[in-house]
Design a protein around this motif. Sequence first.
Motif, PDB file in Angstrom:
ATOM      1  N   GLU A 166     -13.924   1.651  -0.937  1.00  0.00           N
ATOM      2  CA  GLU A 166     -12.673   1.677  -0.028  1.00  0.00           C
ATOM      3  C   GLU A 166     -11.385   2.048  -0.949  1.00  0.00           C
ATOM      4  OE1 GLU A 166     -11.924  -0.991   3.315  1.00  0.00           O
ATOM      5  OE2 GLU A 166     -10.474  -2.055   1.739  1.00  0.00           O
ATOM      6  N   LYS A 208      -8.505  -6.424   9.689  1.00  0.00           N
ATOM      7  CA  LYS A 208      -8.274  -5.205   8.479  1.00  0.00           C
ATOM      8  C   LYS A 208      -8.893  -4.171   9.382  1.00  0.00           C
ATOM      9  CE  LYS A 208      -9.855  -4.309   3.992  1.00  0.00           C
ATOM     10  NZ  LYS A 208     -10.837  -4.584   2.908  1.00  0.00           N
ATOM     11  N   THR A 237      -8.160   5.109  -2.100  1.00  0.00           N
ATOM     12  CA  THR A 237      -7.860   6.373  -2.155  1.00  0.00           C
ATOM     13  C   THR A 237      -7.432   6.627  -3.642  1.00  0.00           C
ATOM     14  OG1 THR A 237      -5.416   6.133  -1.712  1.00  0.00           O
ATOM     15  CG2 THR A 237      -6.807   6.730   0.044  1.00  0.00           C
ATOM     16  N   ARG A 253     -10.103   0.184   8.856  1.00  0.00           N
ATOM     17  CA  ARG A 253     -10.212   1.299   8.151  1.00  0.00           C
ATOM     18  C   ARG A 253      -9.144   2.329   8.661  1.00  0.00           C
ATOM     19  NH1 ARG A 253     -13.817   2.381   3.466  1.00  0.00           N
ATOM     20  NH2 ARG A 253     -14.191   4.626   3.479  1.00  0.00           N
ATOM     21  N   ILE A 276      -4.513  12.137   2.157  1.00  0.00           N
ATOM     22  CA  ILE A 276      -4.615  11.153   1.007  1.00  0.00           C
ATOM     23  C   ILE A 276      -5.719  10.450   1.059  1.00  0.00           C
ATOM     24  CG2 ILE A 276      -3.635   8.672   0.792  1.00  0.00           C
ATOM     25  CD1 ILE A 276      -1.014   9.596   1.994  1.00  0.00           C
ATOM     26  N   GLY A 277      -6.524  10.169   2.336  1.00  0.00           N
ATOM     27  CA  GLY A 277      -7.884   9.531   2.416  1.00  0.00           C
ATOM     28  C   GLY A 277      -7.668   8.295   3.229  1.00  0.00           C
ATOM     29  N   GLU A 278      -8.853   7.605   3.096  1.00  0.00           N
ATOM     30  CA  GLU A 278      -9.049   6.477   3.847  1.00  0.00           C
ATOM     31  C   GLU A 278      -8.961   5.216   3.030  1.00  0.00           C
ATOM     32  OE1 GLU A 278     -13.088   6.560   5.604  1.00  0.00           O
ATOM     33  OE2 GLU A 278     -12.634   8.451   6.507  1.00  0.00           O
ATOM     34  N   ASP A 279      -8.455   4.186   3.770  1.00  0.00           N
ATOM     35  CA  ASP A 279      -7.980   2.930   2.913  1.00  0.00           C
ATOM     36  C   ASP A 279      -8.205   1.751   3.935  1.00  0.00           C
ATOM     37  OD1 ASP A 279      -7.600   1.331   1.161  1.00  0.00           O
ATOM     38  OD2 ASP A 279      -6.106   2.377  -0.021  1.00  0.00           O
ATOM     39  N   GLY A 280      -8.489   0.700   3.522  1.00  0.00           N
ATOM     40  CA  GLY A 280      -8.596  -0.444   4.317  1.00  0.00           C
ATOM     41  C   GLY A 280      -6.981  -1.036   4.435  1.00  0.00           C
ATOM     42  N   LEU A 305       1.068  -1.175  -0.125  1.00  0.00           N
ATOM     43  CA  LEU A 305       0.056   0.060   0.007  1.00  0.00           C
ATOM     44  C   LEU A 305       0.937   1.227  -0.059  1.00  0.00           C
ATOM     45  CD1 LEU A 305      -2.763   1.281   0.028  1.00  0.00           C
ATOM     46  CD2 LEU A 305      -2.779   0.864   2.725  1.00  0.00           C
TER      47      LEU A 305
END
Lengths: 187, 289
Positions: free
Chosen positions: B226, A162, B228, A164, A170-174, A124
């Motif tokens: 989900e 996992k 970015t 959140r 940048i934002g949100e991601d899992g 990631l």
Amino acid sequence: MPRSTKERRPVTKTVDGNVAPRVDVNVTSRVAALESSMTKVLEGINMLAANFKEMRDHQNTLPMAQKPERILEAANLAVGRAAAANRGTIQTRARASNALNPRGALTRTFAINDVVRLAETSDLYARIKTGLAAQEHPVIIDEPPLGVVLRPLQITHAGSQKYRVHFDGIGEDGCLEEELELVKSAV
Amino acid sequence: MATGGTEFIDSTTADVLIREAWSRLAIVAREQALVQANLVDRRFESEIVGDVIHVPSRTHLSAQTKTKASNAAIVYETQTETLTNITVATWEYVAIAVESIVKIQADRDMLKWYAGEMGYALALAVDDVLAGLVDDFTNTVGTLAAENTDNDFIRARQYLNDANAPQDTRYISISPAGESGLLKLDRYVNNDYSAIHGDGARETALEKAYVTSFYRMPVYVSTNVEGTNAAGHDNGMWQKEAIALVMQEKPNMYPVTWDPDYLVWKVVMEQIYGSREMRDDHGVWIQGA
């Protein structure tokens, strides 16, 4: 072993007018009994000595004090894991329970609001780094971004918890738990 | 008192006399389109008792051949079925407390002010969890952070067909960046392909983020998919039965209560739910922009 000076002289017996053979039955049995009793006394002394030694050593190796939670946790860890993996079958309708974790939930690595950092080796991080650099207005980052855990998600097929995670700017991601490193605990 | 050639009565010295206005409007944080909960299987909700639902499987039986020339006895078949368990153990809440002095003196009702936000927070939590399940589908197409091609959607559709997933209640869920990629596909925007994408605007979000259909599947666009823009999004195509959601306690707001110990008015909203991937082959993870 020397004979006792107080030993009785054997009495001559006759059987059908003939002199019976002399057998020191009493002496032999008494000597044997004496030997046996002395052996038992020695064994008793040895046993007492061993017990005493054990008690002395035991005092020197008293276990360290542990919190009750730790003891319970150790005892119930296996049960809790089993409960998490198998919440009962339709045949038995029986479920293992864990006093510390009655719902059988797996212990999570991160808590809500924990500050985390993406692992430098994570896929990631590599994608974020490449993606930011490829933007219309490129952003170059030299180290993994920090994030805040928003909430736990599911456990993946591979068995990873996992989460959140919000990464500022940048934002949100899992994110999988192995992709994250704890920076500051919220608790 | 100050005197001097430039000692004017200006906005600094008269600050206390200049009025200020508090707008009745506010810059309210935009809400994301939360679509996932309507696109998953909710049939199990009526069955929940306790904290887990065991869903048994039923596998097919096999036809056997009876030999005409032989009088051998027939054979009987048995299947060992398995359970898929939906654990309902997620318990979430939102709570606020407003001090009575604020309630009295503030120029608007703070409880009412945040009531909508409380419901949104809980709905967002459910949507997050469901959106997080998509990247666990075994079947994948596309590449993360790259716009999807027509081939990606065709292959994804084939995955569902190969699994005999029902044709109805199939959905596509994509990010805005993913939609941008779709809009560059001729088959998606050109009305020559209306048999594929159906009628309707393809740039205007309609109710519940539904945009239009593509390959006869409704397309939903949500920023809560989900991922970015930098790292890519977990877009998805699935049939409804791929994922189950059980809302045991739907968002429930309790009456406002007065706490005399702290002189506050308290409001709490809670929900209890569980979710689970039920049919892995009924969903496809569309890795994309």
